[in-house]
Scaffold this active site. Sequence first.
Site, PDB file in Angstrom:
ATOM      1  N   HIS A 185       0.863 -11.479 -14.096  1.00 53.75           N
ATOM      2  CA  HIS A 185       1.325 -10.282 -14.786  1.00 53.75           C
ATOM      3  C   HIS A 185       0.761  -9.049 -14.098  1.00 53.75           C
ATOM      4  CE1 HIS A 185       2.158 -12.987 -18.435  1.00 53.75           C
ATOM      5  NE2 HIS A 185       3.288 -12.700 -17.818  1.00 53.75           N
ATOM      6  N   ASN A 257       5.700 -15.783 -16.074  1.00 56.88           N
ATOM      7  CA  ASN A 257       5.067 -16.820 -16.890  1.00 56.88           C
ATOM      8  C   ASN A 257       5.968 -17.321 -18.025  1.00 56.88           C
ATOM      9  OD1 ASN A 257       2.760 -18.436 -16.909  1.00 56.88           O
ATOM     10  ND2 ASN A 257       1.871 -17.306 -18.633  1.00 56.88           N
ATOM     11  N   HIS A 310      -5.386 -14.642 -16.504  1.00 56.27           N
ATOM     12  CA  HIS A 310      -4.643 -13.546 -17.130  1.00 56.27           C
ATOM     13  C   HIS A 310      -5.637 -12.650 -17.874  1.00 56.27           C
ATOM     14  CE1 HIS A 310      -0.344 -15.018 -16.902  1.00 56.27           C
ATOM     15  NE2 HIS A 310      -0.992 -16.087 -16.514  1.00 56.27           N
ATOM     16  N   SER A 311      -5.116 -11.558 -18.438  1.00 57.87           N
ATOM     17  CA  SER A 311      -5.949 -10.748 -19.329  1.00 57.87           C
ATOM     18  C   SER A 311      -5.041 -10.090 -20.366  1.00 57.87           C
ATOM     19  CB  SER A 311      -6.711  -9.691 -18.542  1.00 57.87           C
ATOM     20  OG  SER A 311      -5.853  -8.659 -18.086  1.00 57.87           O
ATOM     21  N   TYR A 312      -5.560  -9.706 -21.574  1.00 56.50           N
ATOM     22  CA  TYR A 312      -6.889 -10.127 -21.932  1.00 56.50           C
ATOM     23  C   TYR A 312      -6.923 -10.680 -23.339  1.00 56.50           C
ATOM     24  CZ  TYR A 312      -7.302  -5.252 -23.749  1.00 56.50           C
ATOM     25  OH  TYR A 312      -7.126  -4.053 -24.390  1.00 56.50           O
ATOM     26  N   TYR A 362       0.702 -17.946 -29.411  1.00 57.64           N
ATOM     27  CA  TYR A 362       2.000 -18.200 -30.008  1.00 57.64           C
ATOM     28  C   TYR A 362       2.770 -19.136 -29.113  1.00 57.64           C
ATOM     29  CZ  TYR A 362       1.244 -14.742 -33.545  1.00 57.64           C
ATOM     30  OH  TYR A 362       0.741 -14.087 -34.625  1.00 57.64           O
ATOM     31  N   GLU A 384      -7.644 -16.243 -20.389  1.00 51.88           N
ATOM     32  CA  GLU A 384      -7.368 -14.835 -20.703  1.00 51.88           C
ATOM     33  C   GLU A 384      -8.720 -14.144 -20.709  1.00 51.88           C
ATOM     34  OE1 GLU A 384      -4.515 -13.153 -21.503  1.00 51.88           O
ATOM     35  OE2 GLU A 384      -3.044 -14.727 -21.873  1.00 51.88           O
TER      36      GLU A 384
HETATM   37 ZN   LIG Z   1      -0.792 -12.358 -18.491  1.00 48.50          ZN
END
Ligand SMILES: [Zn+2]
Length: 422
Positions: A185, A257, A310-312, A362, A384
């Site tokens: 991302h 993703n 990924h974050s966050y 989710y 994350e």
């Molecule tokens: Zn991400």
Amino acid sequence: MLRAVVLLLISVAVGLTVGELDHGYKGYHIYEVTPKTLEQSQLLHQLSLDGYDFIKEGRLLGHSSRVIVSPAQFERFVKLVKSEQIAYTLLNENLGASIDEELALLKLQRRMNPITGKGRLSTERYYTHEEILNYIDDLAVRYPSRVFVKTVGWSYERRALKTITITNGDQRKGKKLIFVDGGFHAREWISPAAVLYIIDQLVEQFEQNADLLKDYDWIILPVVNPDGYEHTQTGTLARMWRKTRQPYGACYGADPNRNFDFHWNEEGASSSACADTYAGPTAFSEPETIVVRDLMHSLSDRGVMYLTLHSYGNYLLYPWGWTSDLPDTWEDLDEVARTGAEAIENATGTVYTYGSSTNVLYIAAGASDDYGFYAGFNVSITMELSGAGSIGFNPPVTRIDEFVTETWIGIRAMAEKIIEKY
Ligand SMILES: [Zn+2]
Ligand SMILES: *[C@@H]1O[C@H](CO)[C@@H](O)[C@H](O)[C@H]1NC(C)=O
Ligand SMILES: *[C@@H]1O[C@H](CO)[C@@H](O)[C@H](O)[C@H]1NC(C)=O
């Protein structure tokens, strides 16, 4: 003193771009919201489906989420949280100003201290894709017996996607393998920053980490989505970009993703090209996800762990993301994730929540962690990273070091667990 000069220069730089302050996230707020009942949690999730941009989202009760609220969304948002008695706090009352400051600092750092592409990278700034490629190319030159760089494909805008393979130089073939990637991302700048720190530890701090390379090689793709990553560095309006950059009608990009061909677009993805979670017109419509897919298949016979950053949100997530069911081996996955979370909490006190993606976050189909697990990696984890203290999207540059070192503590512990188990 230096700090004062830097701050002064930033103000000058910001002053020069006053024209740009008139648009682009000006007056956008960031709120932290914490659902205490299932109903509140569902209402908040509904907002995310209605175009509210959640930069941190979880479903667990008592866990906070963060959402960007535009001036146009403000009234409905406040009415909702008040009438539903959802706890909320204002974290940032002008996201546009924060972004302008962040981008001005980035420009200033680049002007005052250009990267030569030689030597170690500091954790005091975020880098361009080109700087990252130059850095890994240089490592391959400096450590020819231990480090190998390979071009594995091209982004839509024809940027090179390169992997760095890190070994201990003993040239033993067929070792097991850990595959790490970052930068899926675009706006999650701390992800490539953390990946660079992993590379630094494994290559430059080899003595301290030799145990991680004795029976395992590491293959790392630092930036999966370089077009998006570069785009977010071009200006205020582009800063919150998340997707790839292939045009689709009037809009751009798919969510890489959500683009993997495993229960693709069944749940938690959008079919609208303008949405942030657009699954793409077909599975693997994006050249970048094809590259990751092909890497996974070529590595899966010896690949034990796939780790994507990924974050966050302080989460360590494992499959499945497409269903709330758990895989047969979920206890193994859980043990690895728990080890990472415990190591971090023991070292810094930061609490990571671990569990299956669907149960902790989710449901969202078509993600790379599900695909990696399906492709044969015994353990597949999405990390994350923590965003504690952030008022924008990423930690400020002054805190990159703290976040990447903390992340490494968790990754190192998970890698040790993998090596012990497999
Ligand atoms: Zn991400
Ligand atoms: C994955 O796990 C299975 C079952 O525990 C094991 O037989 C296999 O060797 C593992 N794969 C690798 C690459 O270690
Ligand atoms: C964390 O600390 C606890 C309590 O001291 C210990 O039992 C556990 O093994 C530690 N975990 C890790 C992964 O370091």
